[in-house]
Design an enzyme around this catalytic site. Structure first.
Site, PDB file in Angstrom:
ATOM      1  N   ARG C  26      11.567   7.684  -5.430  1.00 28.22           N
ATOM      2  CA  ARG C  26      10.537   7.492  -4.404  1.00 28.22           C
ATOM      3  C   ARG C  26      10.532   6.075  -3.858  1.00 28.22           C
ATOM      4  O   ARG C  26      11.041   5.159  -4.471  1.00 28.22           O
ATOM      5  CB  ARG C  26       9.163   7.783  -5.000  1.00 28.22           C
ATOM      6  N   GLY C  27       9.876   5.892  -2.727  1.00 32.04           N
ATOM      7  CA  GLY C  27       9.771   4.558  -2.127  1.00 32.04           C
ATOM      8  C   GLY C  27      10.943   4.310  -1.210  1.00 32.04           C
ATOM      9  O   GLY C  27      12.094   4.586  -1.569  1.00 32.04           O
ATOM     10  N   ALA C  28      10.656   3.789  -0.020  1.00 34.70           N
ATOM     11  CA  ALA C  28      11.692   3.618   1.001  1.00 34.70           C
ATOM     12  C   ALA C  28      12.895   2.840   0.466  1.00 34.70           C
ATOM     13  O   ALA C  28      14.050   3.228   0.665  1.00 34.70           O
ATOM     14  CB  ALA C  28      11.099   2.907   2.216  1.00 34.70           C
ATOM     15  N   GLY C  29      12.635   1.748  -0.257  1.00 31.18           N
ATOM     16  CA  GLY C  29      13.723   0.898  -0.746  1.00 31.18           C
ATOM     17  C   GLY C  29      14.578   1.612  -1.779  1.00 31.18           C
ATOM     18  O   GLY C  29      15.809   1.608  -1.705  1.00 31.18           O
ATOM     19  N   CYS C 133      -5.231  -1.957   5.855  1.00 33.16           N
ATOM     20  CA  CYS C 133      -4.667  -1.059   4.847  1.00 33.16           C
ATOM     21  C   CYS C 133      -4.073  -1.878   3.690  1.00 33.16           C
ATOM     22  O   CYS C 133      -4.508  -3.003   3.447  1.00 33.16           O
ATOM     23  CB  CYS C 133      -3.613  -0.152   5.491  1.00 33.16           C
ATOM     24  N   ASP C 202       5.374   1.561   8.762  1.00 34.43           N
ATOM     25  CA  ASP C 202       5.944   2.790   8.244  1.00 34.43           C
ATOM     26  C   ASP C 202       7.340   2.964   8.850  1.00 34.43           C
ATOM     27  O   ASP C 202       8.316   3.155   8.132  1.00 34.43           O
ATOM     28  CB  ASP C 202       5.046   3.986   8.583  1.00 34.43           C
ATOM     29  N   ASN C 212       2.384   2.837  12.070  1.00 39.03           N
ATOM     30  CA  ASN C 212       1.727   2.323  10.859  1.00 39.03           C
ATOM     31  C   ASN C 212       0.363   3.003  10.704  1.00 39.03           C
ATOM     32  O   ASN C 212      -0.081   3.730  11.597  1.00 39.03           O
ATOM     33  CB  ASN C 212       1.578   0.801  10.962  1.00 39.03           C
TER      34      ASN C 212
END
Lengths: 328, 328, 328, 328, 328, 328
Positions: C26-29, C133, C202, C212
């Site tokens: 998981r997670g974009a990176g 956010c 995002d 975003n």
């Protein structure tokens, strides 16, 4: 319209006319109050047939304005009084002239006090205020705020070519107000540190344009760009009805010797040096006019003019300017 | 990154480093070409192991930039050359350095010619052009257009406080171009008679901001307001990669004595006189940069930087500035 | 285009594909680095005919992207690697894949560090910064600036309906940064006290739009209105090539139960409660993207995409999304 | 100005003063009508010397306003009546007070009806209308349009922190109007589907600024950006003359407990939670004020004030506020 | 630069040159592909010393462009091919020319298909689209969207004076697309019902200006005012590098007889009737260019030009235009 | 409100009512003066009880307006007279009606002369003026300026579909004024050569919108974009009070046969041809209205309406329109 010249003008009135002509009576406020005074005297001393009072006082009014129709405060004083006797004749008219002249004089005398009180309300503790050139109205607003204990600071321009900004810097510093003094061209660099701009006014047109010292419109533009409030502080007698009838403001062109030396001009004969005295700031860039009547939104300038001098005043003033200068 | 100091730097290179340090070598163009020349000499005279050539030349590059990392043209010259050997080593790298240095020198020498030719194309017969301060690039564009037989006229500002505008007025008049010379604060009054503004450039950031003589951004704002084209004429070596990595431009603050006399300061000790040398014009107000590479839209500044100096150049330059000044 | 399915996919690669599908990775990176790793492994373990390597690796790439083509970081990782072998075949291609995958992984791992270093440079001592956010990138930029000794203050929104702003407030306060916490709708009241806005991202489209958390575009609009800088901090892998080929961003609609209670919905059955997760901020309101590559002007987003993923990446990604979803 | 306290105030008037003070009499309209009623009673019951009527009634007026000078509708009611006897004395003044008070009461009673009729005319069949918070004036405009058979739809914000938007949603849905209920921060996402925004008003300044529930100015900004009409529906008694004399609007700061829980505050003692009740929308973003007098362009607010309450009302109100609060 | 004329030009190449000159070969696409074909043939048939190939092919290129240097697609085709052999000589250069020419031809042939596919993606179901004049690219985008089952409607202008809009109306109606046909001057009345404007392109400058049928810029202005997307659909060969070097677009002036009759001109000899064919739309009003390469933001036009034709192409093209027309 | 029908209407009044109904009396000015004349006659010939004069004259007024309530000049004439007897009864009311009717007739007769004099003042020697369609007011302003010896030039649009611009071109050329005649869609190309735009007016709303020939708002937009002054010349009777009460302007839709031929419509049955007669120009784009009363800033339109026709006139006119058309 007003032709008869058989009416006798009281000597005091003649004196005032001479005083304005010869520039013995000077300053927008003083000229205006003298003109109102002259109308009052003319009314008080009138000994003719009361049925003829209205044409007579219009004749005096006409004579007064012709003395210097381009000095906006002079015709304004006259129209203030004359517009109030629109439908009146005889004794009613005479009494109204006297009362209106007194009213005008009182208003004008209290103008600086009143506008500085109103202007000071707009200034909050800790404000940084930018100003340009030298204006008594602006200085009195700033002094009022300072005297109220508000900790303000001022950024002021040197105002080339005559450096009137140096006078402002000196006067404010002598009051105790911290002053930062900057060249005209650096205005945009400092505008983001500024909470409010206040400048003076030479003339205000019926659609809310401000005629003031050259450079004013650049500062207003930079203030507008950065979302900074921009005010002009001025007595209501600077509002000009002439533009309402299509009249145009003519910008005085001053000597190139204020810009470069005589030697430089000789050494560079092909360079054309121009030195306009004023420029025109459009209403979009002006938050409000701080006047003795209140804070006037630029778009409401026409309302002030109508209330104070009557809707016809612009048209009549323009006519008189044209007669004077035989302008088509 | 580049640490070894056992490498021998040729004397000619040492001479150039000294020349830049001591300000014997001056002017953005001359400094840049000397730096490229130094890299070329270092490559030509390199006698060490070819496998070590790349770290060696990086070491020389590093040394050169540290001489004056804030002078935008110096690191640009170095990055122009160094970015071309990114993945190369040995003889390939050496040859590339020599070729790139020559290329850079040729580009830089022809820059003024090329940009004045491109700039002159933008000027049409009969144009009125406004300029500010004194810029060799601008004068050469105007002269080129004039020599092409275009009947142009120029309005130029006096540029307080140092009056460099007087030089521009004199030079243009001596060429024969009609010049109107005006105070800085009257710019907005004249902008509607103007077809085009051209100013010089001190530095251009990666996102298209122009750093130039104070007052430039006010003129750009007035030009934008009136829909007038606004160009900056400059060699491509003025484009600064540092801002790409978050680097900030620091505006030089000059002596108050350029603004008021020593006596005035003494007489008004509480007045703080400020005199910033430059200001920052945002890309929204700039039509294009007239460079030797072509007319660059401000938003494409980053493209020029990437093409010419490589994407890493900004980051590296900033690192070197920080080392130099031990800035956090 | 890539059809053959007779190639053997190494088990480690299959594992990664499963991990992304099952959301274990998981997670974009992390997703992006896993995809690059998968390509590297596929290249290292390739035992087939080298002439067929390029179609093979394209096949693996294709398979990877199809796992989740809408997660912008995943296809970006793949295109980063694949676009580098455009004209290559055989061993050259294989080596390039391995090298590019390593490069990508290194870039991605250093991304947060690098962008927080670059972002912190934009923050000056005394700055008041607004955020919205909760974004790890933003927090790390702020923390970096704080650790550099800059005395910053933060104003942060509560971020209805999920109140992620409370997390941000808590985290920043625990670091020691003074935080003012405000309702979303009061943003415009505070924007004039703010020097800079920084939010996360995002996705970023090829023409510089920012996707975003909902509310971002309102803050950007208010910042633009007041002349306040507005930045988005994000790794370069959030730049989406798909919009370059006309692809559209679809905004996730979330449950109304985040906005009102179940009881309220029952009591008011005719009220339709909507709860979009993101909104779109146009490039005109964005000063720059703070990325690991540098501060990218929004209009240069397309440049980053081209450099990093190749011009074709958008078109290919869109094709794959369409296949996946059988969208016309 | 009005000093004598030897005048007898009728008991009914004292009752009204007490009622306003003790908040027994509440709501802008009710307070205003009670004040007008009080003046009428004072005039009717006056038994003193008619020559002294004018100072007497000014004394009563003064007393009334001092009860709550910051409640804009109260001084407005008083000025409405008092400004009409400017030059009158004796029986003329007395009759005018009675007539003006009746007029005012009638105007105020019919206000909601009249403004909803006028507002409904602006709404076309099929319109989608956005609103914020809860306003009786807005609801009555919408209901009127709906009753005229126009098929309208409403998008309304939840209005953090007190969620008054939920009341609006419930009330409109009960009328039968289709309602979409959204979080405050998603306003910009929905604005392009909207034909018109209508909100209420707390106060309207002489230069056309709208003071209303926090968040209003963000919606107005988004509406302006998208070219959507933005109206505020309000009785004319909400127009405040005080700003005409430089008076400033003070925005109420409400409890942080409306934003976060007491526990949260204890857990995060270093986070400063702010909760302003209102914000200020500039006239540029306002299409018009829907009032019982007609649709007022924001720039004509000063005209309404002058017509209704007299040019002096602002100055006098400000004076009274200052006395009350001993503000400099 | 390229002087030798002793080289033999193959007859097929001569034929193509004649075809372009005599207008036998017409249309931007066809001209461009023929030019690329000519270069390919010249390379294939070259029998001279390979060391001289590069100057030879440059000579052919030069000759081709001189045929019609103002037709933007012709020099673009040539520069596309020639820029790819920048540093190459001998066989490498020859092979590259052949490959690049083939590439260009393929790109150009697929252009319409590709751009209509990309453009159709931007169109959503239910969209109302405005167009102006008659453009094959626009029609193919609309047809594509229609064929995808999107229920679109079109508003199209009559396009005075030649009424090409009638062709567009007829063609679209025959496809089945509902069309509303309007006079040019009513564009602003309809723009609020429109979701998107798409027009064609004559030429696109390096800084993103669009040259297209007169009236285009008015529509773009109205679209910008109302926040409506404005696209231009065009093959990438319409991007002109010349403006990058300061080149100016000259707008064709057409016959007054398209505007009024010969009789009218005779009856009104003192009326000067003007009829410009094109106008110039600034990049600020353009959302994007829909091209076969992708959706290009206007500010990225320079990027496309650099990628496709090389940075030098503008300068060279301008030189050739000047030679041709002996323009200074 | 006015119900009794037992009053006798003098035959001359009945004649005027018939004349307006049957369109025998045509033109905004003539209709307005006839209506005022009718009220005067009704007052002069009134023989009933003087106590009933006010309801009687209101009855006549009501009858007059109902003849054609949508023709803005007719109700304006009536309200001009009737608003002046607001609080009057008996002989006072009768005399006031007669005097006000005379006043109105005189004002209206001198309107064209007066406004052309005022308008001509705004025009400077050497000005280039753009106009649209054909307006008597505009032609008389231009003629006045020309007769004053100002060397003006005019650019005028053909004004599709009816080509009224050809009339303007012919008339101006016959006076001797140089005219350039252009297609509507080329307006933006010429606007930069223009010093001023002057168009006519169909109706002006209370918040300063101008309803005029379709295409006007596009020209105004282009003028605004380029910073060119934009005026509308019109008698004050074109100011409509109805919009003050929320009234909407309905734009006349004209026959498609003005746009395309009957044959074309038959050949293209699926094309929907629309032909709106007018469009709406917002006040932001209008410098001023050149009227017989002076140059009115658009935002002061409401002031003119209030002064001339009373604040209630809008509400009453709307009521009458609704009765007429039974509009809800």
């Amino acid at each position: 319209m007003v032709e008869g010249r058989h009416w006798r003008i009281p000597r005091e009135v003649e004196d005032i006319i001479d005083g304005i002509k010869s520039m013995r009576i000077r300053g927008a406020g003083k000229i205006a109050r003298s003109a109102a005074e002259a109308l009052k005297i003319a009314a008080l001393k009138y000994r003719g047939d009361l049925k003829e009072f209205t044409p007579y006082i219009n004749y005096v009014a006409h004579k007064l304005i012709r003395t210097r129709p381009t000095a906006v405060s002079l015709p304004n004083a006259v129209f203030y009084v004359i517009s109030r006797i629109k439908d009146l004749t005889g004794e009613d008219a005479r009494e109204t002239v006297i009362k209106a002249a007194d009213e005008f004089i009182t208003l004008s005398k209290k103008a600086l006090d009143r506008l500085s009180e109103i202007g000071a309300k707009l200034i909050k503790d800790g404000y940084v205020i930018m100003t340009h050139c030298h204006s008594t109205a602006v200085v009195s607003v700033l002094q009022k705020a300072w005297n109220q204990g508000k900790s303000i600071r001022v950024i002021n321009t040197e105002t080339r070519p005559k450096f009137q900004g140096r006078i402002t810097a000196r006067v404010l510093a002598s009051i105790g107000i911290p002053v930062t003094h900057i060249p005209d061209s650096s205005v945009r660099m400092f505008i983001n540190r500024v909470d409010m701009v206040i400048v003076g006014a030479d003339t205000i047109t019926s659609d809310g344009h401000l005629i003031n010292k050259v450079g004013t419109s650049l500062i207003a533009l930079a203030a507008w760009e950065s979302g900074t409030s921009f005010y002009s502080a001025t007595e209501f007698i600077k509002f000009s009805p002439a533009s309402f009838a299509g009249g145009d403001v003519i910008i005085e062109e001053r000597s190139p010797l204020e810009v470069v030396s005589e030697d430089w001009i000789k050494a560079n004969p092909k360079v054309n040096v121009l030195n306009p005295a004023f420029d025109v700031t459009p209403p979009e860039y002006i938050t409000g006019f701080i006047t003795d009547l209140g804070v006037i939104p630029p778009k409401a300038a026409v309302l002030v003019i109508k209330e104070m001098f009557g809707l016809e005043s612009g048209y009549m003033q323009l006519k008189l300017i044209e007669e004077e200068y035989a302008i088509e």
